[in-house]
Design a protein around this motif. Structure first.
Motif, mmCIF file in Angstrom:
data_model
loop_
_atom_site.group_PDB
_atom_site.id
_atom_site.type_symbol
_atom_site.label_atom_id
_atom_site.label_comp_id
_atom_site.label_asym_id
_atom_site.label_seq_id
_atom_site.Cartn_x
_atom_site.Cartn_y
_atom_site.Cartn_z
ATOM 1 N N TYR A 102 44.364 -25.791 -32.810
ATOM 2 C CA TYR A 102 44.653 -24.639 -31.911
ATOM 3 C C TYR A 102 44.140 -25.174 -30.310
ATOM 4 O O TYR A 102 44.580 -24.408 -29.322
ATOM 5 C CB TYR A 102 43.952 -23.590 -32.235
ATOM 6 C CG TYR A 102 44.187 -23.134 -33.330
ATOM 7 C CD1 TYR A 102 45.302 -22.363 -33.747
ATOM 8 C CD2 TYR A 102 43.261 -23.040 -34.626
ATOM 9 C CE1 TYR A 102 45.867 -21.789 -34.825
ATOM 10 C CE2 TYR A 102 43.735 -22.548 -35.756
ATOM 11 C CZ TYR A 102 44.932 -22.061 -36.134
ATOM 12 O OH TYR A 102 45.308 -21.490 -37.242
ATOM 13 N N GLY A 103 43.826 -26.472 -30.325
ATOM 14 C CA GLY A 103 43.520 -26.913 -29.019
ATOM 15 C C GLY A 103 42.303 -26.335 -28.439
ATOM 16 O O GLY A 103 42.038 -26.020 -27.105
ATOM 17 N N LEU A 104 41.331 -25.818 -29.338
ATOM 18 C CA LEU A 104 40.237 -24.907 -28.821
ATOM 19 C C LEU A 104 38.778 -25.792 -28.944
ATOM 20 O O LEU A 104 38.750 -26.679 -29.858
ATOM 21 C CB LEU A 104 40.049 -23.509 -29.638
ATOM 22 C CG LEU A 104 41.368 -22.753 -29.459
ATOM 23 C CD1 LEU A 104 41.008 -21.828 -30.629
ATOM 24 C CD2 LEU A 104 41.305 -22.173 -27.931
ATOM 25 N N GLU A 105 37.888 -25.136 -28.153
ATOM 26 C CA GLU A 105 36.657 -25.623 -28.793
ATOM 27 C C GLU A 105 35.801 -24.245 -28.757
ATOM 28 O O GLU A 105 35.918 -23.283 -28.322
ATOM 29 C CB GLU A 105 35.761 -26.076 -27.357
ATOM 30 C CG GLU A 105 36.344 -27.578 -26.824
ATOM 31 C CD GLU A 105 35.526 -28.194 -25.678
ATOM 32 O OE1 GLU A 105 34.384 -27.557 -25.601
ATOM 33 O OE2 GLU A 105 35.988 -28.959 -25.135
ATOM 34 N N ALA A 106 34.999 -24.293 -29.841
ATOM 35 C CA ALA A 106 34.173 -23.036 -30.310
ATOM 36 C C ALA A 106 32.915 -23.521 -30.926
ATOM 37 O O ALA A 106 32.619 -24.771 -31.247
ATOM 38 C CB ALA A 106 34.881 -22.396 -31.354
ATOM 39 N N THR A 107 31.955 -22.689 -30.759
ATOM 40 C CA THR A 107 30.651 -22.885 -31.025
ATOM 41 C C THR A 107 30.252 -22.093 -32.373
ATOM 42 O O THR A 107 30.753 -20.971 -32.594
ATOM 43 C CB THR A 107 29.652 -22.144 -29.944
ATOM 44 O OG1 THR A 107 29.730 -22.934 -28.597
ATOM 45 C CG2 THR A 107 28.197 -22.399 -30.389
ATOM 46 N N LEU A 108 29.678 -22.749 -33.462
ATOM 47 C CA LEU A 108 29.225 -22.310 -34.478
ATOM 48 C C LEU A 108 27.818 -21.949 -34.561
ATOM 49 O O LEU A 108 26.949 -22.970 -34.540
ATOM 50 C CB LEU A 108 29.437 -23.392 -35.502
ATOM 51 C CG LEU A 108 28.984 -23.133 -37.091
ATOM 52 C CD1 LEU A 108 29.825 -21.535 -37.624
ATOM 53 C CD2 LEU A 108 29.161 -24.098 -38.237
ATOM 54 N N TYR A 109 27.350 -20.716 -34.400
ATOM 55 C CA TYR A 109 25.906 -20.465 -34.155
ATOM 56 C C TYR A 109 25.286 -20.604 -35.580
ATOM 57 O O TYR A 109 25.775 -19.828 -36.539
ATOM 58 C CB TYR A 109 25.955 -19.025 -33.643
ATOM 59 C CG TYR A 109 26.311 -18.983 -32.292
ATOM 60 C CD1 TYR A 109 25.295 -19.345 -31.070
ATOM 61 C CD2 TYR A 109 27.407 -18.463 -31.835
ATOM 62 C CE1 TYR A 109 25.911 -19.439 -29.871
ATOM 63 C CE2 TYR A 109 28.055 -18.492 -30.685
ATOM 64 C CZ TYR A 109 27.216 -18.965 -29.409
ATOM 65 O OH TYR A 109 27.577 -19.045 -27.974
ATOM 66 N N LEU A 110 24.356 -21.255 -35.643
ATOM 67 C CA LEU A 110 23.469 -21.484 -36.951
ATOM 68 C C LEU A 110 22.210 -20.423 -36.830
ATOM 69 O O LEU A 110 21.031 -20.817 -37.231
ATOM 70 C CB LEU A 110 23.077 -22.917 -37.107
ATOM 71 C CG LEU A 110 24.139 -23.730 -37.144
ATOM 72 C CD1 LEU A 110 23.748 -25.280 -37.336
ATOM 73 C CD2 LEU A 110 25.183 -23.479 -38.297
#
Length: 92
Positions: free
Chosen positions: A5-13
């Motif tokens: 998708y051409g995205l950057e996302a954060t995975l919160y741990l």
């Protein structure tokens, strides 16, 4: 990075059921025997948080590696794909 998708996302741990420990020397997050390093490949599930319709948010949830009590099950096989769909080639 989510190339499909051409995205950057954060995975919160953060979780109330599992504990993640941050190692400042190695810059890693650890949960049990699973160690996460910067730019490790993981599989996530993307959803839209519609709790506030004027401020929709992208949510990321961990699918793999599987961490009991934190990961979500994968979606149906037709929805999962490692690569974006290929473009059709022009006939010459």
């Amino acid at each position: 990075m989510i190339p499909k998708y051409g995205l950057e996302a954060t995975l919160y741990l953060d979780s109330k059921t599992v504990t993640f420990e941050y190692d400042e020397q190695e810059h890693t997050q650890t949960c049990g025997e699973k160690v996460f390093r910067v730019f490790d490949r993981v599989i996530v599930q993307l959803t839209i948080d519609q709790s506030n319709l004027q401020h929709l948010k992208l949510q990321t949830k961990l699918v793999e590696p599987k961490i009991e009590g934190f990961s979500v099950p994968p979606s149906t096989p037709s929805e999962t794909s490692d690569e974006p769909p290929l473009k059709k080639k022009k006939k010459t």
